[in-house]
Design a protein around this motif. Sequence first.
Motif, mmCIF file in Angstrom:
data_model
loop_
_atom_site.group_PDB
_atom_site.id
_atom_site.type_symbol
_atom_site.label_atom_id
_atom_site.label_comp_id
_atom_site.label_asym_id
_atom_site.label_seq_id
_atom_site.Cartn_x
_atom_site.Cartn_y
_atom_site.Cartn_z
ATOM 1 N N ALA A 111 0.838 -1.209 0.000
ATOM 2 C CA ALA A 111 0.000 0.000 0.000
ATOM 3 C C ALA A 111 0.871 1.257 0.000
ATOM 4 N N GLU A 112 1.942 1.250 0.793
ATOM 5 C CA GLU A 112 2.825 2.416 0.863
ATOM 6 C C GLU A 112 3.425 2.757 -0.496
ATOM 7 N N GLU A 113 3.740 1.729 -1.263
ATOM 8 C CA GLU A 113 4.405 1.958 -2.546
ATOM 9 C C GLU A 113 3.417 2.212 -3.686
ATOM 10 N N SER A 114 2.127 2.041 -3.428
ATOM 11 C CA SER A 114 1.138 2.092 -4.505
ATOM 12 C C SER A 114 0.249 3.325 -4.471
ATOM 13 N N MET A 115 0.255 4.064 -3.375
ATOM 14 C CA MET A 115 -0.585 5.258 -3.310
ATOM 15 C C MET A 115 0.050 6.413 -4.076
ATOM 16 N N VAL A 116 -0.784 7.335 -4.542
ATOM 17 C CA VAL A 116 -0.312 8.406 -5.420
ATOM 18 C C VAL A 116 -0.599 9.773 -4.806
ATOM 19 N N LEU A 117 0.448 10.564 -4.637
ATOM 20 C CA LEU A 117 0.287 11.947 -4.196
ATOM 21 C C LEU A 117 -0.014 12.802 -5.426
ATOM 22 N N LEU A 118 -1.215 13.382 -5.444
ATOM 23 C CA LEU A 118 -1.661 14.119 -6.625
ATOM 24 C C LEU A 118 -1.512 15.635 -6.492
ATOM 25 N N LYS A 119 -1.508 16.139 -5.259
ATOM 26 C CA LYS A 119 -1.411 17.589 -5.080
ATOM 27 C C LYS A 119 -0.723 17.873 -3.748
ATOM 28 N N ASN A 120 0.127 18.902 -3.730
ATOM 29 C CA ASN A 120 0.838 19.244 -2.502
ATOM 30 C C ASN A 120 1.229 20.729 -2.538
ATOM 31 N N VAL A 121 0.225 21.595 -2.396
ATOM 32 C CA VAL A 121 0.425 23.040 -2.441
ATOM 33 C C VAL A 121 1.081 23.522 -1.145
ATOM 34 N N ASP A 122 2.051 24.408 -1.272
ATOM 35 C CA ASP A 122 2.760 24.995 -0.126
ATOM 36 C C ASP A 122 3.431 23.934 0.738
ATOM 37 N N GLN A 123 3.733 22.796 0.146
ATOM 38 C CA GLN A 123 4.355 21.689 0.897
ATOM 39 C C GLN A 123 3.599 21.413 2.203
ATOM 40 N N ILE A 124 2.294 21.358 2.090
ATOM 41 C CA ILE A 124 1.479 21.046 3.270
ATOM 42 C C ILE A 124 1.779 19.639 3.775
ATOM 43 N N LEU A 125 2.282 18.807 2.872
ATOM 44 C CA LEU A 125 2.742 17.466 3.233
ATOM 45 C C LEU A 125 4.238 17.370 2.972
ATOM 46 N N PRO A 126 4.966 16.597 3.777
ATOM 47 C CA PRO A 126 4.453 15.850 4.931
ATOM 48 C C PRO A 126 4.086 16.776 6.091
#
Length: 815
Positions: free
Chosen positions: A323-338
């Motif tokens: 699961a960790e390797e298969s999920m997709v980060l699609l948006k990350n404005v202002d580096q809210i993540l991590p």
Amino acid sequence: MKKLDETKIKSLRYSDIIEKMTIEEKASLMSGKDFWQTQDIERFGINNIFLADGPHGIRKQMAAADHLGLNESTPATCFPTAATVANSWNVELGEKIGEYLGEEAVAQKVNVLLGPGINMKRDPLCGRNFEYFSEDPYHTGKMAASYIKGIQSHGISACVKHFAVNNQEERRMSIDTIVDERTLREIYLTAFEIAVKEGQTKTVMSSYNMLNGEYTNENIHLMREILRDEWDFDGVVVTDWGGSNDRVAGLVAGNELEMPTTAGETNQEIIDAIKNGKIEEHFLDEAVDRLLHLIFTTEEVFNKPYKQSFDVMEHHQVAQEVAEESMVLLKNVDQILPLKSGVKVATIGQFAEEARYQGAGSSIVNPTILENTLEVLADSRIENIGYEPGFERYGKKNSKKIEKACALAKNADVVLLYIGLDEATEAEGLDRSDMKIPENQIELLHAIHKVNPNIVAVLSCGAAVEMPWIDKVKGLLHGYLNGQAGAKAVLKILTGEVNPSGKLAESYPIRYEDTPAFYQFPGKEVSVEYREAMYIGYRYYDTANVEVRFPFGYGLSYTTFDYSDIQVNKEGVTFNLTNTGSVAGMEIAQLYVGCQSGEIFRPAKELKGFKKVFLNPGETKAVAIPFDDKTFRYYNVKSDNWEIEEADYSILIGASSADIRLREQIYIEGTNAPAPYEKSKLPSYYSGKANKINVEEFEALLGRKVPPAKWDRSRPLGYNDTIAQCQYAKGAIARFAYKSITFAHWFLKKIGKRSTANLIMMSVYHMPFRGIARMTGGIINMPMLDGILMMVNGQFFKGIGHFLRERKKFVKIAK
């Protein structure tokens, strides 16, 4: 029907056994003993073997067996679904999953695992897309082959399905798929070719649907000429459950096993056909030989000491890693993540409490462990200030829940919002009605945004959805359907313990109306026309210059990557890949190829290779992606062969289909095949703008007239007509039954019983009449069905009399 001398005859491996068997014994092996087991013959030491669903986990049912996922099965690890794992683009990971699936299958004494599913994602609304890998045949084939290798490393068999062009769930047991030969070969069969040739699958499952006028299970071109003769497949073909139409025609086409049992009815049809001289007995011998090989080879593991259990926690941990390797980060404005340390988080969304982690239908797994977000939050580094469900799971609006969620969101630095599709929306046997997230969830999102714009959405669904709301979230992590350990995997990505490395294995259009099959999906009555031809997914969007929300192959990371120094020769392409960020991560480099000639219409570019590479910060690695037999080929409908066009080819290395980082060109010599098309007759295909093709141009591509797409309402209903067609029946009782079914469906949806309403559509409404006999294990046979059809067609008293007489005969024989 083909005569024996027209078909390749191979020497039999088990001729010593087959020669001693009676024709009745041989025929008895051709259908199941019950719902999940094959027939056994004790005097020859032929045991029954067990087949079980299992694309992403073993679903072994012993008592009260069904094919719809209604009854609970033996506990097994629920790994992420194929649509999820596809985003990993990691064939080594696929093989590892296969190995763990195989180990669990052996522990449960399962001989044949019914998976993976490898049909193409022709349209985002197909209800079973969560069970399939990709919109790209090369990607799908490579992932499938890896699963098969892993499963079969334990001595049992995988079973790739559903062969072939099974791309809609509505009327799946009777719809006729109309597709041109080139598209069939390049798009809809290539993944199966890779699964057979590279994966060496021992079993293939035929699909329910018709292909160009013939049921796939009876289609000589598909089953004999391509699968057996071209690909040298020497394994077993099994029908999908209830998927046999004409059993004798299926046998001639090379179908060894019909499932489930028909209580000997179709076995007798085979016996009669041989005794009457309709077919040669060698067709039966050939089928028996292949089936015996499957039985004997998969039984070997159980004839010696074998592990009858597995390490539940170890398998759960592997499910989390997948699961960790298969999920997709699609948006990350202002580096809210991590998420930063000390950030106060509000957890909102009903899926956080009750995880949406797998699909519905025959793939449902009874998980050994099931984690949800609320349970694992305490063990994470997140400072959670509270939880509110925010919405009703199945779409009912609730303003009080929104108010409570907003009150909580006001006090948080960041809102974690868990949204997605429910189980009743994505299900086997049904297609989705639209690409939207339920309105009550969108209302919640807009309401929260007004009080706190720092929203990170975690999306749970198994297929593409529209995202007109995306400007209301700063972060978007697509978890897909990430299995029993997905909750913890999500939190590890959100906190940065794991760097996201998944990339989309399907395109995300802005609107459903933008999709290539929009005007031709689904087929509602007799047939479905694949007028868009090969232009599915990114092949269409990139060629027709249609803007998408997220392109095929897209995904973000917490680090950055640089591509450089491309080198191309006849063997393949090499380049350098550098991690230019500050954290370790994995990048998926993708090879696309585009032909520069305009003589034969093609997509602008097509995926021909990929590699996932791990890099530490500042590290550079040389990456090599070799060319293979599929890199430059196309199927020529005049030569009836795979050919290579003499031309210059663009060699493109990209981070997605739309993000090409390196380009080079190579000249490739051709095979001098004749030009397959007249350009003037196919203008839309040459332009790539293939989402609205008129019938004349489609017929020019097909090389024949398309068959009527509408029901002939004047003729009597027959075996392959569906229960839905009872609305046109002459018999009043049939029309009443139709109205009762449609009312029950409407009423159940109205009162919130959506799963039960779906079941009516899936198991009754779209069922062909023959399914009544094929799926009842012999309780109702074909002669009894004749009586039912008489009643349906207006001969009530004659029909009921016929039914009762045949029922009486059946009971007498059974005694």
